[in-house]
Design a protein around this motif. Structure first.
Motif, PDB file in Angstrom:
ATOM      1  N   ALA A 114       0.836  -1.208   0.000  1.00 34.86           N
ATOM      2  CA  ALA A 114       0.000   0.000   0.000  1.00 34.86           C
ATOM      3  C   ALA A 114       0.867   1.253   0.000  1.00 34.86           C
ATOM      4  O   ALA A 114       0.566   2.220  -0.712  1.00 34.86           O
ATOM      5  CB  ALA A 114      -0.937  -0.016   1.205  1.00 34.86           C
ATOM      6  N   GLU A 115       1.950   1.249   0.754  1.00 31.94           N
ATOM      7  CA  GLU A 115       2.843   2.413   0.786  1.00 31.94           C
ATOM      8  C   GLU A 115       3.524   2.604  -0.565  1.00 31.94           C
ATOM      9  O   GLU A 115       3.625   3.722  -1.067  1.00 31.94           O
ATOM     10  CB  GLU A 115       3.887   2.262   1.901  1.00 31.94           C
ATOM     11  CG  GLU A 115       4.876   3.393   1.982  1.00 31.94           C
ATOM     12  CD  GLU A 115       4.251   4.765   2.239  1.00 31.94           C
ATOM     13  OE1 GLU A 115       4.884   5.767   1.862  1.00 31.94           O
ATOM     14  OE2 GLU A 115       3.140   4.852   2.804  1.00 31.94           O
ATOM     15  N   ALA A 116       3.985   1.513  -1.171  1.00 33.86           N
ATOM     16  CA  ALA A 116       4.647   1.605  -2.482  1.00 33.86           C
ATOM     17  C   ALA A 116       3.706   2.152  -3.551  1.00 33.86           C
ATOM     18  O   ALA A 116       4.139   2.844  -4.474  1.00 33.86           O
ATOM     19  CB  ALA A 116       5.182   0.237  -2.898  1.00 33.86           C
ATOM     20  N   LEU A 117       2.424   1.863  -3.421  1.00 35.18           N
ATOM     21  CA  LEU A 117       1.441   2.239  -4.442  1.00 35.18           C
ATOM     22  C   LEU A 117       0.523   3.370  -3.968  1.00 35.18           C
ATOM     23  O   LEU A 117      -0.488   3.649  -4.601  1.00 35.18           O
ATOM     24  CB  LEU A 117       0.597   1.010  -4.814  1.00 35.18           C
ATOM     25  CG  LEU A 117       1.382  -0.201  -5.313  1.00 35.18           C
ATOM     26  CD1 LEU A 117       0.441  -1.383  -5.539  1.00 35.18           C
ATOM     27  CD2 LEU A 117       2.158   0.116  -6.569  1.00 35.18           C
ATOM     28  N   ARG A 118       0.893   4.066  -2.891  1.00 33.84           N
ATOM     29  CA  ARG A 118      -0.010   4.997  -2.214  1.00 33.84           C
ATOM     30  C   ARG A 118      -0.570   6.102  -3.085  1.00 33.84           C
ATOM     31  O   ARG A 118      -1.688   6.514  -2.895  1.00 33.84           O
ATOM     32  CB  ARG A 118       0.621   5.577  -0.969  1.00 33.84           C
ATOM     33  CG  ARG A 118       1.719   6.549  -1.187  1.00 33.84           C
ATOM     34  CD  ARG A 118       2.260   7.051   0.151  1.00 33.84           C
ATOM     35  NE  ARG A 118       3.671   7.299   0.102  1.00 33.84           N
ATOM     36  CZ  ARG A 118       4.205   8.365  -0.457  1.00 33.84           C
ATOM     37  NH1 ARG A 118       3.440   9.271  -1.023  1.00 33.84           N
ATOM     38  NH2 ARG A 118       5.506   8.533  -0.468  1.00 33.84           N
ATOM     39  N   ASP A 119       0.169   6.600  -4.041  1.00 36.84           N
ATOM     40  CA  ASP A 119      -0.366   7.688  -4.866  1.00 36.84           C
ATOM     41  C   ASP A 119      -0.723   7.210  -6.278  1.00 36.84           C
ATOM     42  O   ASP A 119      -0.794   7.992  -7.206  1.00 36.84           O
ATOM     43  CB  ASP A 119       0.595   8.881  -4.914  1.00 36.84           C
ATOM     44  CG  ASP A 119       1.965   8.506  -5.433  1.00 36.84           C
ATOM     45  OD1 ASP A 119       2.239   7.300  -5.586  1.00 36.84           O
ATOM     46  OD2 ASP A 119       2.770   9.418  -5.690  1.00 36.84           O
ATOM     47  N   LEU A 120      -0.987   5.917  -6.400  1.00 37.52           N
ATOM     48  CA  LEU A 120      -1.391   5.331  -7.678  1.00 37.52           C
ATOM     49  C   LEU A 120      -2.794   4.752  -7.505  1.00 37.52           C
ATOM     50  O   LEU A 120      -3.048   3.986  -6.580  1.00 37.52           O
ATOM     51  CB  LEU A 120      -0.417   4.222  -8.085  1.00 37.52           C
ATOM     52  CG  LEU A 120      -0.674   3.535  -9.415  1.00 37.52           C
ATOM     53  CD1 LEU A 120      -0.494   4.512 -10.566  1.00 37.52           C
ATOM     54  CD2 LEU A 120       0.269   2.347  -9.578  1.00 37.52           C
ATOM     55  N   ASP A 121      -3.692   5.114  -8.375  1.00 37.05           N
ATOM     56  CA  ASP A 121      -5.055   4.579  -8.339  1.00 37.05           C
ATOM     57  C   ASP A 121      -5.010   3.198  -9.002  1.00 37.05           C
ATOM     58  O   ASP A 121      -5.288   3.061 -10.191  1.00 37.05           O
ATOM     59  CB  ASP A 121      -5.986   5.534  -9.094  1.00 37.05           C
ATOM     60  CG  ASP A 121      -7.369   5.572  -8.497  1.00 37.05           C
ATOM     61  OD1 ASP A 121      -7.613   4.886  -7.489  1.00 37.05           O
ATOM     62  OD2 ASP A 121      -8.196   6.305  -9.049  1.00 37.05           O
ATOM     63  N   VAL A 122      -4.652   2.201  -8.253  1.00 36.55           N
ATOM     64  CA  VAL A 122      -4.323   0.875  -8.783  1.00 36.55           C
ATOM     65  C   VAL A 122      -5.470   0.290  -9.597  1.00 36.55           C
ATOM     66  O   VAL A 122      -6.508  -0.079  -9.065  1.00 36.55           O
ATOM     67  CB  VAL A 122      -3.893  -0.095  -7.663  1.00 36.55           C
ATOM     68  CG1 VAL A 122      -3.527  -1.460  -8.243  1.00 36.55           C
ATOM     69  CG2 VAL A 122      -2.727   0.486  -6.873  1.00 36.55           C
ATOM     70  N   GLY A 123      -5.255   0.223 -10.901  1.00 33.86           N
ATOM     71  CA  GLY A 123      -6.178  -0.426 -11.814  1.00 33.86           C
ATOM     72  C   GLY A 123      -7.477   0.287 -12.092  1.00 33.86           C
ATOM     73  O   GLY A 123      -8.114   0.050 -13.119  1.00 33.86           O
ATOM     74  N   ARG A 124      -7.914   1.133 -11.190  1.00 38.09           N
ATOM     75  CA  ARG A 124      -9.263   1.706 -11.275  1.00 38.09           C
ATOM     76  C   ARG A 124      -9.507   2.355 -12.634  1.00 38.09           C
ATOM     77  O   ARG A 124      -8.744   3.186 -13.094  1.00 38.09           O
ATOM     78  CB  ARG A 124      -9.498   2.721 -10.175  1.00 38.09           C
ATOM     79  CG  ARG A 124     -10.981   3.064 -10.018  1.00 38.09           C
ATOM     80  CD  ARG A 124     -11.207   4.011  -8.868  1.00 38.09           C
ATOM     81  NE  ARG A 124     -10.829   3.435  -7.586  1.00 38.09           N
ATOM     82  CZ  ARG A 124     -11.655   2.717  -6.822  1.00 38.09           C
ATOM     83  NH1 ARG A 124     -12.873   2.474  -7.214  1.00 38.09           N
ATOM     84  NH2 ARG A 124     -11.249   2.245  -5.670  1.00 38.09           N
ATOM     85  N   GLY A 125     -10.593   1.907 -13.285  1.00 37.40           N
ATOM     86  CA  GLY A 125     -10.993   2.464 -14.571  1.00 37.40           C
ATOM     87  C   GLY A 125     -10.394   1.777 -15.783  1.00 37.40           C
ATOM     88  O   GLY A 125     -10.814   2.048 -16.909  1.00 37.40           O
ATOM     89  N   LEU A 126      -9.429   0.872 -15.579  1.00 39.48           N
ATOM     90  CA  LEU A 126      -8.868   0.153 -16.727  1.00 39.48           C
ATOM     91  C   LEU A 126      -9.953  -0.663 -17.417  1.00 39.48           C
ATOM     92  O   LEU A 126     -10.743  -1.343 -16.757  1.00 39.48           O
ATOM     93  CB  LEU A 126      -7.771  -0.818 -16.283  1.00 39.48           C
ATOM     94  CG  LEU A 126      -6.372  -0.297 -16.067  1.00 39.48           C
ATOM     95  CD1 LEU A 126      -5.487  -1.412 -15.497  1.00 39.48           C
ATOM     96  CD2 LEU A 126      -5.777   0.238 -17.352  1.00 39.48           C
ATOM     97  N   ALA A 127      -9.982  -0.601 -18.729  1.00 39.12           N
ATOM     98  CA  ALA A 127     -10.913  -1.424 -19.512  1.00 39.12           C
ATOM     99  C   ALA A 127     -10.206  -2.727 -19.862  1.00 39.12           C
ATOM    100  O   ALA A 127      -9.056  -2.714 -20.322  1.00 39.12           O
ATOM    101  CB  ALA A 127     -11.330  -0.690 -20.773  1.00 39.12           C
ATOM    102  N   LEU A 128     -10.888  -3.836 -19.617  1.00 40.63           N
ATOM    103  CA  LEU A 128     -10.346  -5.157 -19.929  1.00 40.63           C
ATOM    104  C   LEU A 128     -11.273  -5.873 -20.896  1.00 40.63           C
ATOM    105  O   LEU A 128     -12.496  -5.733 -20.801  1.00 40.63           O
ATOM    106  CB  LEU A 128     -10.205  -6.001 -18.666  1.00 40.63           C
ATOM    107  CG  LEU A 128      -9.318  -5.462 -17.556  1.00 40.63           C
ATOM    108  CD1 LEU A 128      -9.402  -6.373 -16.340  1.00 40.63           C
ATOM    109  CD2 LEU A 128      -7.886  -5.329 -18.032  1.00 40.63           C
ATOM    110  N   GLU A 129     -10.667  -6.628 -21.795  1.00 50.77           N
ATOM    111  CA  GLU A 129     -11.429  -7.486 -22.697  1.00 50.77           C
ATOM    112  C   GLU A 129     -10.937  -8.909 -22.517  1.00 50.77           C
ATOM    113  O   GLU A 129      -9.811  -9.237 -22.893  1.00 50.77           O
ATOM    114  CB  GLU A 129     -11.234  -7.039 -24.141  1.00 50.77           C
ATOM    115  CG  GLU A 129     -11.763  -5.663 -24.413  1.00 50.77           C
ATOM    116  CD  GLU A 129     -11.603  -5.249 -25.866  1.00 50.77           C
ATOM    117  OE1 GLU A 129     -11.395  -6.126 -26.737  1.00 50.77           O
ATOM    118  OE2 GLU A 129     -11.699  -4.042 -26.129  1.00 50.77           O
TER     119      GLU A 129
END
Length: 182
Positions: free
Chosen positions: A59-74
């Motif tokens: 969580a600390e390493a990724l704290r200012d990254l919106d992890v994955g949110r909104g990515l479109a997947l097919e």
């Protein structure tokens, strides 16, 4: 084997469709993630995995990254890994690869170790269906998976998980992940 992962969660419709696939396969004698570890799994795509991941360090390493949110997947093909693992494959896009790379750059900078086959350049983006399809039923399981494809999905949240140890630590940039309950 204990497995910890950074899981990306799918929108309600995609989750519903994949759970329906899991339940149909279970009814036909094919074990899926639905029955693994007392139904703790939910449909997801893993960005990284290891024997252990410290949720707070990730969580600390990724704290200012919106992890994955909104990515479109097919999800539009079926694949297998050695050991009778069956999965739905996500089409590789530059956006998906760039996000995956950004996550791994931050994990590496923070000293978070992950398995090599989840690193950029080796990762196969997939949504696991079953970890142990009986050999005589593999052809049928593949056909059943093909029946639901394609699945279009949007990532709605992420978490660091270790289902064997009942860990589901939401990740996100200032916003809680969607419900990470089972």
């Amino acid at each position: 084997m204990v497995v910890a992962a950074i899981e990306l969660y799918l929108d309600t419709d995609a989750t519903r469709r994949i759970r329906a696939l899991w339940h149909a396969l279970e009814a036909e004698g094919i074990p899926t993630l639905a029955s693994l570890l007392n139904e703790r799994h939910r449909p997801h795509l893993s960005l990284a995995a290891a024997h252990r991941l410290a949720p707070d360090a990730v969580a600390e390493a990724l704290r200012d990254l919106d992890v994955g949110r909104g990515l479109a997947l097919e999800l539009d093909f079926v694949g297998q890994f050695v050991g009778r693992v069956l999965w739905l494959g996500a089409t590789v896009t530059e956006e998906l690869l760039a996000h995956h790379r950004a996550v791994h750059e931050r994990l590496t900078a923070a000293g978070v170790e992950v398995w090599d086959h989840y690193r950029p350049g080796r990762w196969v983006p997939h949504c696991t269906v079953s970890m142990r399809v009986p050999n005589p039923l593999m052809g049928h399981a593949i056909r059943r998976c093909l029946e639901i494809l394609p699945v279009r999905a949007t990532v709605t949240g992420a978490a660091v998980t270790d289902h064997a140890n009942d860990i589901a630590h939401p990740l996100g940039h200032g916003r809680p992940a969607d419900d990470v309950s089972r």
